[in-house]
Design a protein around this motif. Sequence first.
Motif, PDB file in Angstrom:
ATOM      1  N   HIS A  37       0.820  -1.212   0.000  1.00 44.35           N
ATOM      2  CA  HIS A  37       0.000   0.000   0.000  1.00 44.35           C
ATOM      3  C   HIS A  37       0.857   1.267   0.000  1.00 44.35           C
ATOM      4  CE1 HIS A  37       0.643  -1.581   4.043  1.00 44.35           C
ATOM      5  NE2 HIS A  37       0.597  -0.359   4.504  1.00 44.35           N
ATOM      6  N   PHE A  38       2.180   1.121   0.166  1.00 46.02           N
ATOM      7  CA  PHE A  38       3.078   2.269   0.122  1.00 46.02           C
ATOM      8  C   PHE A  38       3.704   2.462  -1.267  1.00 46.02           C
ATOM      9  CE2 PHE A  38       3.422   1.387   4.772  1.00 46.02           C
ATOM     10  CZ  PHE A  38       2.956   2.617   5.219  1.00 46.02           C
ATOM     11  N   ILE A  39       3.369   1.574  -2.214  1.00 42.80           N
ATOM     12  CA  ILE A  39       4.015   1.613  -3.528  1.00 42.80           C
ATOM     13  C   ILE A  39       3.787   2.953  -4.230  1.00 42.80           C
ATOM     14  CG2 ILE A  39       3.952   0.673  -5.875  1.00 42.80           C
ATOM     15  CD1 ILE A  39       3.594  -2.107  -4.669  1.00 42.80           C
ATOM     16  N   ILE A  40       2.542   3.389  -4.316  1.00 48.79           N
ATOM     17  CA  ILE A  40       2.231   4.646  -5.014  1.00 48.79           C
ATOM     18  C   ILE A  40       2.901   5.836  -4.330  1.00 48.79           C
ATOM     19  CG2 ILE A  40       0.409   6.209  -5.791  1.00 48.79           C
ATOM     20  CD1 ILE A  40       0.593   3.569  -7.325  1.00 48.79           C
ATOM     21  N   PRO A  41       2.776   5.991  -2.972  1.00 49.36           N
ATOM     22  CA  PRO A  41       3.478   7.109  -2.316  1.00 49.36           C
ATOM     23  C   PRO A  41       4.988   7.072  -2.533  1.00 49.36           C
ATOM     24  CG  PRO A  41       1.842   6.171  -0.840  1.00 49.36           C
ATOM     25  CD  PRO A  41       1.916   5.263  -2.011  1.00 49.36           C
ATOM     26  N   LEU A  42       5.587   5.863  -2.530  1.00 48.09           N
ATOM     27  CA  LEU A  42       7.027   5.748  -2.745  1.00 48.09           C
ATOM     28  C   LEU A  42       7.399   6.175  -4.159  1.00 48.09           C
ATOM     29  CD1 LEU A  42       7.817   2.342  -0.949  1.00 48.09           C
ATOM     30  CD2 LEU A  42       8.670   4.596  -0.291  1.00 48.09           C
ATOM     31  N   LEU A  43       6.595   5.740  -5.147  1.00 49.17           N
ATOM     32  CA  LEU A  43       6.850   6.117  -6.537  1.00 49.17           C
ATOM     33  C   LEU A  43       6.761   7.635  -6.721  1.00 49.17           C
ATOM     34  CD1 LEU A  43       4.961   3.405  -8.636  1.00 49.17           C
ATOM     35  CD2 LEU A  43       7.419   3.849  -8.660  1.00 49.17           C
ATOM     36  N   LEU A  44       5.716   8.238  -6.191  1.00 54.18           N
ATOM     37  CA  LEU A  44       5.517   9.681  -6.340  1.00 54.18           C
ATOM     38  C   LEU A  44       6.614  10.469  -5.626  1.00 54.18           C
ATOM     39  CD1 LEU A  44       1.626   9.912  -5.895  1.00 54.18           C
ATOM     40  CD2 LEU A  44       2.950  10.053  -8.018  1.00 54.18           C
ATOM     41  N   THR A  45       6.944  10.035  -4.409  1.00 52.58           N
ATOM     42  CA  THR A  45       8.016  10.697  -3.656  1.00 52.58           C
ATOM     43  C   THR A  45       9.333  10.606  -4.405  1.00 52.58           C
ATOM     44  OG1 THR A  45       6.947  10.139  -1.557  1.00 52.58           O
ATOM     45  CG2 THR A  45       9.274  10.759  -1.462  1.00 52.58           C
ATOM     46  N   GLY A  46       9.604   9.421  -4.946  1.00 54.16           N
ATOM     47  CA  GLY A  46      10.841   9.212  -5.682  1.00 54.16           C
ATOM     48  C   GLY A  46      10.919  10.085  -6.930  1.00 54.16           C
ATOM     49  N   LEU A  47       9.827  10.138  -7.690  1.00 51.65           N
ATOM     50  CA  LEU A  47       9.823  10.928  -8.923  1.00 51.65           C
ATOM     51  C   LEU A  47      10.039  12.413  -8.632  1.00 51.65           C
ATOM     52  CD1 LEU A  47       6.920   9.236 -10.933  1.00 51.65           C
ATOM     53  CD2 LEU A  47       9.339   9.342 -11.586  1.00 51.65           C
TER      54      LEU A  47
END
Length: 313
Positions: free
Chosen positions: A108-118
């Motif tokens: 469930h943290f995949i999307i927040p991690l992707l957005l934070t990373g980008l």
Amino acid sequence: MFKELFSLFAVFIALFLFGMIIMRAGLLPLGGELFQRNVHRFTDKAWKGLLIGTVATAMLQSSSAVLVMTVGLVAANLLTFRQSIGIILGANIGTTITTEILVLDLSHFIIPLLLTGLVALFIPKKKAFSIGCLTFGLACIFIAMDGLESLAYPLSNLPSVHTLFHFTNDHSFTGILIGAALTGLVQSSTATTAIAMGFMSDHLLTLKSGIAIMLGANIGTCITAFLATIGASKHAKLVAFANIWLNLLGVIIFLPIMDVLVQVVTSMTDDKMQQLAHSSVIFNTICSVVLLPFAQAFARFVEWIHSKSQTYQ
């Protein structure tokens, strides 16, 4: 069907490896610099080397990266072979941190991690870039893990794969060979263990088979450090040989007592993936800690056994 499944399987493995590389790219400027700056202070005693090897590997998420740097330091005569033994022992412990992270349910943290990373990747600051690589790479790893788990059951329905699983469940040595070969191919013991976890989660591989693959992965991961010694000095090559002997002897010792290890980890948790992760921690920690008091004797053994080897010269 066969081509589609194996194409997806290859894609998820590639995504996993891509995530590992990106994550290390973020960690290397911080952990690599810290490791090389403090390595001399922490290698006068084997137990200190074990500590810095463990911490550096946990930070870099790669025992291979730490061992390759160690080979480089020995090749440059900035570190002696005997000083490297503690680092080798610590690197084997530190690499188990990754497998423990993999079993956490962080999907469930995949999307927040992707957005934070980008977002962080586009900030023109070194620390922000490192954070971006770390979070984006971690998200890729968890996406790949979910993909590998979803492919486990469809792949198992293929006759050839089903036969291989059945044979591996009955013959532990086959699992060791598969683990070593796959790790040598993908250059990541973590990826091999992740694949085994995916099949275990669908009850296609037994815990004993998963442990066998994990043991083989520990042998296969030695290839990276060995490749780094090509053209290096004889003392640098000894670092790779010591790593090979450590894992090979550990597997030989643990192979007859795998049933005991199975009983220990099943008493700790009912989760199959956690059981394999804990097995990796127990195996690597015991091998390193037991050998620690005999670090110098082990170094002399490696020097003696390779003293007349052509690859040592």
